[in-house]
Design a protein around this motif. Structure first.
Motif, mmCIF file in Angstrom:
data_model
loop_
_atom_site.group_PDB
_atom_site.id
_atom_site.type_symbol
_atom_site.label_atom_id
_atom_site.label_comp_id
_atom_site.label_asym_id
_atom_site.label_seq_id
_atom_site.Cartn_x
_atom_site.Cartn_y
_atom_site.Cartn_z
ATOM 1 N N VAL A 263 0.840 -1.209 0.000
ATOM 2 C CA VAL A 263 0.000 0.000 0.000
ATOM 3 C C VAL A 263 0.869 1.251 0.000
ATOM 4 O O VAL A 263 0.581 2.258 -0.698
ATOM 5 N N GLU A 264 1.944 1.248 0.798
ATOM 6 C CA GLU A 264 2.841 2.405 0.812
ATOM 7 C C GLU A 264 3.464 2.644 -0.565
ATOM 8 O O GLU A 264 3.578 3.782 -1.040
ATOM 9 N N ALA A 265 3.865 1.547 -1.218
ATOM 10 C CA ALA A 265 4.420 1.699 -2.574
ATOM 11 C C ALA A 265 3.397 2.288 -3.524
ATOM 12 O O ALA A 265 3.704 3.167 -4.361
ATOM 13 N N LEU A 266 2.137 1.813 -3.405
ATOM 14 C CA LEU A 266 1.071 2.351 -4.261
ATOM 15 C C LEU A 266 0.849 3.829 -3.987
ATOM 16 O O LEU A 266 0.615 4.640 -4.909
ATOM 17 N N LEU A 267 0.892 4.195 -2.696
ATOM 18 C CA LEU A 267 0.703 5.616 -2.355
ATOM 19 C C LEU A 267 1.812 6.480 -2.969
ATOM 20 O O LEU A 267 1.551 7.595 -3.477
ATOM 21 N N GLU A 268 3.072 6.024 -2.895
ATOM 22 C CA GLU A 268 4.162 6.776 -3.501
ATOM 23 C C GLU A 268 3.957 6.942 -4.998
ATOM 24 O O GLU A 268 4.164 8.024 -5.570
ATOM 25 N N ASN A 269 3.506 5.865 -5.655
ATOM 26 C CA ASN A 269 3.241 5.960 -7.096
ATOM 27 C C ASN A 269 2.143 6.973 -7.387
ATOM 28 O O ASN A 269 2.202 7.747 -8.341
ATOM 29 N N LEU A 270 1.101 6.938 -6.551
ATOM 30 C CA LEU A 270 -0.018 7.856 -6.748
ATOM 31 C C LEU A 270 0.433 9.310 -6.559
ATOM 32 O O LEU A 270 0.017 10.221 -7.287
ATOM 33 N N GLU B 201 0.210 12.248 -9.145
ATOM 34 C CA GLU B 201 -0.476 13.505 -8.855
ATOM 35 C C GLU B 201 0.431 14.712 -9.125
ATOM 36 O O GLU B 201 -0.006 15.762 -9.643
ATOM 37 N N SER B 202 1.730 14.585 -8.769
ATOM 38 C CA SER B 202 2.666 15.715 -9.026
ATOM 39 C C SER B 202 2.818 15.967 -10.524
ATOM 40 O O SER B 202 2.840 17.121 -10.994
ATOM 41 N N SER B 203 2.878 14.874 -11.316
ATOM 42 C CA SER B 203 2.985 15.045 -12.766
ATOM 43 C C SER B 203 1.736 15.681 -13.341
ATOM 44 O O SER B 203 1.797 16.554 -14.218
ATOM 45 N N THR B 204 0.591 15.254 -12.841
ATOM 46 C CA THR B 204 -0.674 15.820 -13.327
ATOM 47 C C THR B 204 -0.796 17.298 -12.944
ATOM 48 O O THR B 204 -1.350 18.113 -13.687
#
Length: 593
Positions: free
Chosen positions: A475-482, A486-489
């Protein structure tokens, strides 16, 4: 067919009586005496033992055209049935090649038959006319459905009635269906027959019991004659019989019965005393008789011993002959068979001699034992005569000995009681110890089982914790990816603020919050599009878990409830088979939005 009808119609039916020859032939084929309608025998020369009419000459096996021995008649050959003409009807036999009609099991004491297949126009008079040939009919119970029950006077008449089963009956010369029928005769179960049979069985049982009682009384020993009552005359008669040796046993029995009855009183005491005294006088006679018999027995023993010793001497001589013949001087001159016989005879003679010798030694041993008993008894008698003066001292010593013995017994009893009490105490302690040991063992076993269960639960909890840790890392890895997405968007949005402002609003207001949920919505939509009738949430999750094992049912169900314009939940089934199904409604939702 026309010719056959003419021939049947041309049969004269106006006979005053039934045709005796056809009925006699049919009953003769069955092996029964032919009887007329009035109960009189149609043929006086019928022999029931031979099962045929004696007026017909028997076939001679020596007649021309026949063999020396006539062929045997098979036992399963059916009897040939003839046409039976009655006064108002005609009975036609069944096909002889057909199997015999089936019947039920015969009830005990059956006198009633069931008759089915009667013509519709048949009356009780016609039924009586047909079946009275079998015997005396007591009652006919006719039904409206072409059947009836007929009760005969005897049981053997039922067998005659069963002979008519399978016959076709025709009333007069009519060929109408209402005037024809096929008879079916079978045993019937009636309460009256069963009651009469039970009464007969009870009567036979009573006769058997009476016969047995008479036999027992015949073999029972006769009872002794009654003892007469006491009177002065009978007392004098019994006193005379007591003096006679031949009538003593009868008189002594009478005396014993009178005394047991209580006939002795002050008036009759002298008479009874005299009878008892005369009975006592027979003791000397009995002792003398016993001594005479013992003397005879001793003489017989002596004779037997002398004869047995003579036999043993002869046996010894015969054995000596066999031994002398077995020596080499004479043994070499005998043949093998003679030597074998001599050796066998020698063994047999030695065995018989040893048996008789043991018997003679046993007799002598018994005599020695008797002599030693007599020698022991003689000095005891001498001592008794010599110690008559010291009787008083001996009695005193006996009393002291008895008192000491009683004291010793008392002490022994006390010791035994103490031992028993101690034994009981030790047994109780042992039993309590055993019970405590059993309880402790049971408690230990329970503790061990509980420890094993706790260890298993601990291992399960550790495995669950490891899984939770792994899920947390994922879950932590998924949060980092998200966050990176979000920063790119956000950077892209800064460049084109005018174009993407409404898009941001829609994204902030849209029910889909992440790219993962978007992917799930797409996969679920394609899955439900393939299933137009819908699918349950479990079915959908099982498909998704093949792609990603971390997907849970609750997450999918929450996502689908948020998208009401894309997915719709419906109930299908009735009662216990009620089931919730999800359907794809995105095309309808697009039109609505």
């Amino acid at each position: 067919d026309g010719g056959r009808n003419l021939s049947l119609d041309s049969i004269p039916m106006g006979l005053p009586m039934s045709d005796p020859t056809a009925w006699a032939t049919a009953m003769n084929n069955l092996g029964m005496a032919p009887m007329g309608m009035t109960g009189q025998p149609l043929l006086p020369d019928f022999d029931p033992a031979l099962g045929m009419m004696t007026g017909i000459p028997p076939i001679n096996p020596m007649m021309p055209g026949l063999g020396i021995v006539p062929p045997p008649i098979p036992p399963d050959m059916p009897a040939v049935k003839e046409i039976i003409h009655c006064k108002s009807c005609t009975l036609f036999p069944p096909n002889p090649h057909l199997p015999p009609p089936a019947t039920r099991e015969r009830p005990p004491g059956c006198k009633t038959v069931f008759v089915g297949g009667l013509p519709e126009n048949g009356t009780e008079q016609i039924i009586m006319e047909v079946f009275e040939q079998c015997g005396e009919v007591i009652a006919i119970r006719k039904s409206k459905k072409n059947f009836c029950h007929i009760r005969f006077a005897e049981e053997f008449m039922v067998d005659k009635a069963l002979y008519l089963s399978g016959y076709r009956i025709r009333l007069g010369s009519s060929t109408d269906k209402k005037d024809t029928g096929r008879l079916h005769v079978d045993f019937a179960q009636a309460r009256d027959d069963l009651y009469e049979w039970e009464c007969k069985q009870r009567m036979l049982a009573r006769e058997e019991r009476h016969r047995r009682r008479l036999a027992e009384e015949r073999f029972r020993p006769p009872s002794p004659p009654p003892v007469v009552h006491y009177s002065d005359h009978e007392c004098s008669v019994v006193a005379e019989k007591l003096k006679d040796d031949t009538k003593f046993s009868e008189a002594i029995q009478t005396l014993l019965t009178w005394i047991e009855r209580g006939e002795v009183n002050r008036r009759t005491a002298n008479n009874f005393y005299s009878m008892i005294q005369s009975a006592n006088s027979h003791i000397r006679r009995l002792i003398n008789e016993k001594a005479a018999h013992e003397k005879e027995m001793e003489e017989a023993k002596e004779k037997f011993k002398l004869a047995l010793s003579g036999i043993l001497v002869q046996f010894e001589q015969i054995v000596a002959v066999y031994h002398s013949a077995s020596k080499q001087k004479a043994w070499d001159h005998f043949t093998k068979a003679q030597r074998k016989n001599i050796s066998v005879w020698c063994k047999q003679a030695e065995e018989i001699r040893n048996i008789h010798n043991d018997e003679l030694m046993g007799i002598r041993r018994e005599e020695e034992m008797e002599m030693s008993d007599e020698e022991i008894e003689d000095p005891s008698e001498m001592k008794e005569t010599e110690e008559s003066a010291l009787v008083s001292q001996v009695e005193a010593l006996k009393e002291e000995n008895d008192s000491l013995r009683w004291q010793l017994d008392a002490y022994r009893n006390e010791v035994e009681l103490l031992k028993q009490e101690q034994g009981k105490a030790t047994r109780d302690e042992d039993t309590t110890k055993e019970q405590q040991m059993k309880l402790l063992q049971q408690a230990l076993q329970g503790m061990q089982k509980h420890l094993l269960k706790v260890q298993e639960e601990y291992k399960k909890r550790e495995a669950e914790l490891e899984k939770v840790k792994e899920d947390k890392l994922k879950v932590e890895a998924l949060l980092e990816n998200l966050k990176e997405q979000e920063s790119s968007t956000s950077r892209v949005c800064a460049c084109s603020q005018e174009k993407e402002c409404p898009v941001e609003k829609t994204l902030s207001n849209s029910p889909v919050k992440s790219e993962r949920e978007v992917l799930l919505v797409g996969i679920i939509s394609t899955f439900l599009h393939v299933h137009p009738f819908g699918a349950s949430i479990e079915y959908i999750c099982s498909y998704l878990q093949r792609l990603d094992s971390k997907i849970c049912t609750a997450e999918v169900e929450v996502l689908m409830t948020r998208l009401q314009n894309t997915f719709r939940q419906e109930l299908s089934g009735v009662g216990a088979s009620l089931e919730k199904r999800w359907k794809f409604c995105g095309f309808d939702g697009l039109k609505m939005t």
